[in-house]
Design a protein around this motif. Structure first.
Motif, mmCIF file in Angstrom:
data_model
loop_
_atom_site.group_PDB
_atom_site.id
_atom_site.type_symbol
_atom_site.label_atom_id
_atom_site.label_comp_id
_atom_site.label_asym_id
_atom_site.label_seq_id
_atom_site.Cartn_x
_atom_site.Cartn_y
_atom_site.Cartn_z
ATOM 1 N N UNK A 37 -3.448 3.654 -0.532
ATOM 2 C CA UNK A 37 -2.040 4.110 0.166
ATOM 3 C C UNK A 37 -1.038 3.631 -0.187
ATOM 4 N N UNK A 38 -0.911 3.123 -1.455
ATOM 5 C CA UNK A 38 0.356 2.571 -2.090
ATOM 6 C C UNK A 38 0.494 3.102 -3.731
ATOM 7 N N UNK A 39 1.591 2.710 -4.199
ATOM 8 C CA UNK A 39 1.815 3.149 -5.672
ATOM 9 C C UNK A 39 2.212 1.762 -6.170
ATOM 10 N N UNK A 40 2.258 1.757 -7.888
ATOM 11 C CA UNK A 40 2.577 0.780 -8.479
ATOM 12 C C UNK A 40 4.220 0.849 -8.833
ATOM 13 N N UNK A 41 5.017 -0.232 -8.590
ATOM 14 C CA UNK A 41 6.540 -0.063 -8.718
ATOM 15 C C UNK A 41 6.753 -0.846 -10.245
ATOM 16 N N UNK A 42 6.003 -1.919 -10.526
ATOM 17 C CA UNK A 42 6.185 -2.619 -11.993
ATOM 18 C C UNK A 42 4.898 -3.309 -11.819
ATOM 19 N N UNK A 43 4.990 -4.295 -12.722
ATOM 20 C CA UNK A 43 3.814 -5.271 -13.082
ATOM 21 C C UNK A 43 3.652 -6.066 -11.946
ATOM 22 N N UNK A 44 4.486 -6.497 -11.009
ATOM 23 C CA UNK A 44 4.417 -7.470 -10.048
ATOM 24 C C UNK A 44 4.624 -6.754 -8.408
ATOM 25 N N UNK A 45 4.911 -5.692 -8.435
ATOM 26 C CA UNK A 45 5.177 -5.065 -7.168
ATOM 27 C C UNK A 45 4.536 -3.780 -7.023
ATOM 28 N N UNK A 46 4.347 -3.278 -5.447
ATOM 29 C CA UNK A 46 3.624 -2.021 -4.879
ATOM 30 C C UNK A 46 4.640 -1.593 -4.027
ATOM 31 N N UNK A 47 4.502 -0.162 -3.700
ATOM 32 C CA UNK A 47 5.434 0.692 -2.670
ATOM 33 C C UNK A 47 4.032 1.211 -1.871
ATOM 34 N N UNK A 48 4.374 1.240 -0.515
ATOM 35 C CA UNK A 48 3.301 1.825 0.309
ATOM 36 C C UNK A 48 3.873 3.334 0.283
ATOM 37 N N UNK A 49 2.578 4.388 0.290
ATOM 38 C CA UNK A 49 2.831 5.556 0.548
ATOM 39 C C UNK A 49 3.745 6.150 1.943
ATOM 40 N N UNK A 50 4.380 7.193 1.850
ATOM 41 C CA UNK A 50 5.044 7.600 3.171
ATOM 42 C C UNK A 50 4.245 7.507 4.167
ATOM 43 N N UNK A 51 4.573 6.840 5.352
ATOM 44 C CA UNK A 51 3.798 6.962 6.674
ATOM 45 C C UNK A 51 2.975 5.700 6.586
ATOM 46 N N UNK A 52 2.929 4.827 5.430
ATOM 47 C CA UNK A 52 2.410 3.502 5.647
ATOM 48 C C UNK A 52 3.272 2.326 5.454
ATOM 49 N N UNK A 53 2.943 1.306 5.793
ATOM 50 C CA UNK A 53 3.930 0.007 5.349
ATOM 51 C C UNK A 53 3.010 -1.186 5.514
ATOM 52 N N UNK A 54 3.352 -2.368 4.838
ATOM 53 C CA UNK A 54 2.830 -3.620 4.673
ATOM 54 C C UNK A 54 3.481 -4.554 5.654
ATOM 55 N N UNK A 55 2.989 -5.581 5.605
ATOM 56 C CA UNK A 55 3.626 -6.749 6.618
ATOM 57 C C UNK A 55 4.912 -7.062 5.839
ATOM 58 N N UNK A 56 5.167 -7.019 4.538
ATOM 59 C CA UNK A 56 6.338 -7.512 3.912
ATOM 60 C C UNK A 56 7.392 -5.985 3.833
ATOM 61 N N UNK A 57 6.975 -4.964 4.397
ATOM 62 C CA UNK A 57 7.765 -3.874 4.266
ATOM 63 C C UNK A 57 7.247 -3.105 3.294
ATOM 64 N N UNK A 58 8.029 -1.955 2.863
ATOM 65 C CA UNK A 58 7.515 -0.819 2.035
ATOM 66 C C UNK A 58 7.255 -1.241 0.710
#
Length: 772
Positions: A37-58
């Motif tokens: 339920x997430x997508x890769x942003x770069x080699x070190x970060x990820x982004x949660x899909x719409x409607x989902x969230x992590x403890x650190x944020x989107x």
């Protein structure tokens, strides 16, 4: 590898693998460790899909985090669906739905925000017509509905849409009256009468208002008891008990529904012997037959024995033979002994009768009626062809109460052969009673067989003084009245009425005799005509009570017969004016005559009725009652009028004698006055003597006077017609003139006309009066 040391090595291995994967991503363009339920942003970060969230944020960079679903519906809610709607969270999203019982106007099922909210109430009863199951009624409410059960049903606790039957009879609250039985049915109940019970009058059988009462199967005839038993009613049922003196047959028990009984052999035919000292072949033959019946008597068949006794008696009485040749006193003594013995036999045999009632009529019209009852209560009517009897069962019951109560009526038409010419000795009380009924002493009474009923018997043989009266109604064999006297009375009255009618027509139509005395004669005849008519049709009283009709007839007779005597008194008054006061003016005017002739009797009758109205009519005849001297309201005025007229007539004759001795008397007027006087005296004598005898007509024992009155009464109207019509010259001439017109005889008309002319010439000099 076990224990804590193995667990630490496993965790170290996992960290090493993550670092190796991170090092490899750093060497690449995108991180490979991004969770679902997430997508890769770069080699070190990820982004949660719409409607989902992590403890650190989107966006997050820790390989240890994951993307979890965002609950937009809260709490706290992140979106607003509006009123009557609920937010429904979905994985990665949400949607709004109308609350239960409500729906969107567009009929869509979901919407995303409050601006799209068009929720409104849903009528589940129309949307789902069978939402409430059988015998349930759907009622819509705001946002919901309820199911209400029909009467007699209730909601099932396991299914609030299902109605089940309520058993009111076992619910602990019995709605039926305690005299009924509760029967449950689908959706309701019935209150039915128990077996042996019936609804009280006016109460139906079934509704909750039903009230029942015990059925008396015995009196209603709904029992199945054997004829040898007596039905005894019980509450809700009945029992069959053997009759008194009977016993149950083998293998049967008493007081059961199937009880059957038999007569014991010791119940025998009672002894019946002929009266001593009487020698008669007919009677001897009868008692020989009785002895045969007594010898062959079967207790189980008493009705057959009774019939044979009656047939033997009929055979003896059919042709009396030597019985009629017996001395009357011996024959009457034998008849009394015979009836007493017959009564004893019938009473005894009736107690063995299996039936509650029995009637037998022989070929010679001898009729026996019996009623047998174990325990009688209240009044009972017993009847047959010749009589009816009303009495209380307590009167018929034997004081010792041994055996069933029996009552019977026996009618023997041929018994009159034995009872002819029997004398009748009345007790003083009976004589006094008959004296009051007939209003005269009863002397020389003879027994007359008026009814075929010869024997009436009860179980109670002590019938001299009863606690309550016994009422009888008999049918007479023949009319007990004197047929000859009745015929003479009717023929005489008809003849008298015819002659009076001729007199009335003559006095109205013959002009030459018109005058004050003719007026008196006219109204005298009218009073006699009306009184005789009422006498003919209404003198006899109907029934044993004096009713209004009888009192009215007696009052009218009193009035019109008094009126006749009042007009007779006016006859004397007219003679007084004619002879004694001949030179002092005319007599009374017509209206004065009517005032006296009809007014005086009216005053006398009115005073009599006011003083004692019950004096009019008595049991036998509709005439004046003789008690307390009430008859003098008629006799007094009559005697007074007769005496006054006698004085007037004596005075008139004396005055006429004086006038005849005068030197120059008016001979024509004197002769006319003499004729009128003789006529009036003759009228008074006949009518007066007729009514002197007539006063005794209402005494049945005065048969000589009764016959005399009937004969004189038949001549009353005839005499008036002869005296005032046929013996009157002017009337005879008028009759001839009428006869001439009818027959066409011209000579008769000429002779009558000539005679009439001469009379009219004579009448021109003096007032018209009737004359011989």
């Amino acid at each position: 590898m076990g224990g804590p040391r193995g667990s630490v090595l496993l965790q170290g291995l996992c960290v090493l693998l993550i670092l190796l994967e991170a090092g490899s991503q750093k060497t690449g363009g995108c991180a490979r460790w991004c969770p679902p339920k997430s997508t890769c942003v770069n080699a070190t970060t990820c982004r949660c899909s719409p409607g989902f969230n992590s403890l650190s944020g989107e966006i997050f960079s820790s390989p240890l985090e994951s993307c979890d679903d965002i609950n937009e519906c809260g709490p706290p809610p992140l979106v607003s669906c509006g009123r009557l709607a609920d937010c429904q969270n979905t994985e990665g999203s949400y949607h709004c739905m109308c609350s239960p019982g409500y729906a969107l106007a567009s009929r869509a099922t979901t919407f995303m925000n409050e601006s799209e909210n068009t929720c409104r109430d849903v009528d589940e009863c129309q949307l789902k017509p069978r939402v409430c199951k059988s015998r349930g009624i759907c009622t819509n409410t705001q946002g919901s509905y309820t199911c209400k059960c029909l009467p007699g049903f209730e909601l099932n606790l396991g299914d609030l849409n299902l109605c089940t039957d309520v058993n009111e009879c076992t619910s602990g609250q019995n709605p039926c009256h305690n005299s009924t039985h509760c029967l449950n049915n689908i959706g309701g109940y019935e209150c039915r009468c128990r077996p042996g019970w019936k609804p009280v009058p006016g109460s139906p059988n079934g509704p909750k208002s039903t009230v029942c009462e015990d059925v008396d199967e015995c009196s209603s005839g709904k029992h199945t008891c054997h004829y040898s038993t007596v039905c005894v009613n019980t509450v809700g049922s009945y029992k069959c008990r053997c009759r008194r003196g009977w016993k149950p047959k083998p293998r049967f028990q008493d007081k059961q529904l199937n009880t059957t009984c038999e007569v014991p052999a010791e119940m025998s035919f009672p002894a019946w012997t002929p009266p001593p000292g009487i020698k008669s072949q007919k009677l001897s033959h009868f008692f020989e037959r009785v002895q045969e019946l007594r010898r062959d008597f079967k207790p189980a068949l008493p009705q057959e024995t009774i019939q044979k006794v009656i047939e033997s008696m009929d055979e003896m009485l059919k042709a009396s033979g030597d019985l009629e040749a017996m001395d009357p006193s011996e024959r009457h003594h034998m008849a009394t002994h015979f009836l007493l013995g017959l009564e004893t036999v019938l009473r005894t045999l009736a107690k063995a009768m299996p039936r509650a009632s029995f009637t037998y009529r022989s070929p010679l019209d001898t009729e026996l009626s019996l009623m047998i009852q174990e325990h009688g209560d209240g009044n009972v009517t017993m009847g047959q062809t010749h009589a009816q009897m009303l009495l209380n069962w307590a009167v018929a019951t034997e004081p010792s109460n041994s055996g069933p109560t029996v009552m019977g009526i026996l009618s023997i038409r041929n018994m009159q052969n034995l009872l002819s010419n029997a004398s009748l000795e009345l007790e003083p009380e009976k004589k006094e009673q008959l004296k009051k009924i007939h209003q005269s002493p009863v002397r020389g009474a003879q027994l007359q067989l008026l009814s075929a009923v010869n024997v009436v018997f009860l179980s109670n043989t002590n019938t001299e003084k009863l606690d309550s009266p016994v009422t009888f109604a008999f049918s007479h064999l023949e009319n007990p009245q004197d047929q000859k006297l009745s015929l003479i009375t009717k023929v005489g009255l008809v003849l008298s009425l015819f002659c009076l009618l001729l007199c009335i027509l003559t006095f109205l139509l013959v002009r030459p005799i018109q005058g004050s005395r003719t007026t008196v004669h006219l109204h005298l005849c009218i009073c006699l005509f009306v009184g005789s008519t009422i006498f003919l049709v209404g003198i006899e009283n109907e029934g044993d009570q004096v009713g209004l009709r009888c009192r009215l007839v007696a009052g009218l007779l009193h009035y019109f017969f008094l009126g006749a005597f009042c007009w007779m008194s006016l006859e004397g008054l007219e003679l007084y004016f004619l002879v004694v006061r001949v030179f002092r003016g005319q007599g009374l005017s017509k209206w004065q005559l009517c005032l006296i002739g009809y007014g005086v009797p009216l005053v006398i009758v009115a005073i009599s009725a006011a003083v004692k109205s019950k004096g009019y009519g008595y049991i036998l005849y509709c005439w004046l009652n003789r008690e307390d001297g009430f008859l003098w309201s008629f006799l007094g005025p009559v005697i007074f009028i007769v005496l006054c007229n006698a004085v007037v007539f004596v005075t008139t004759v004396w005055k006429l004698t004086q006038k005849f001795s005068e030197i120059n008397p008016d001979m024509k007027k004197l002769k006319k006055a003499r004729v009128l006087t003789i006529t009036a005296v003759a009228q008074l004598f006949v009518l007066g003597s007729t009514w002197v005898f007539g006063l005794f007509l209402f005494d049945p024992e005065s048969w000589v006077l009764s016959y005399t009155f009937c004969i004189l009464n038949s001549l009353q109207g005839l005499f008036l017609f002869l005296l005032h019509c046929l013996l009157n010259k002017k009337v005879r001439e008028e009759y001839r003139r009428w006869a001439g017109r009818i027959t066409g005889n011209k000579y008769s008309e000429f002779a009558t006309a000539t005679s009439s002319t001469s009379h009219h010439q004579t009448q021109a000099h003096r007032p018209s009066e009737s004359g011989m």
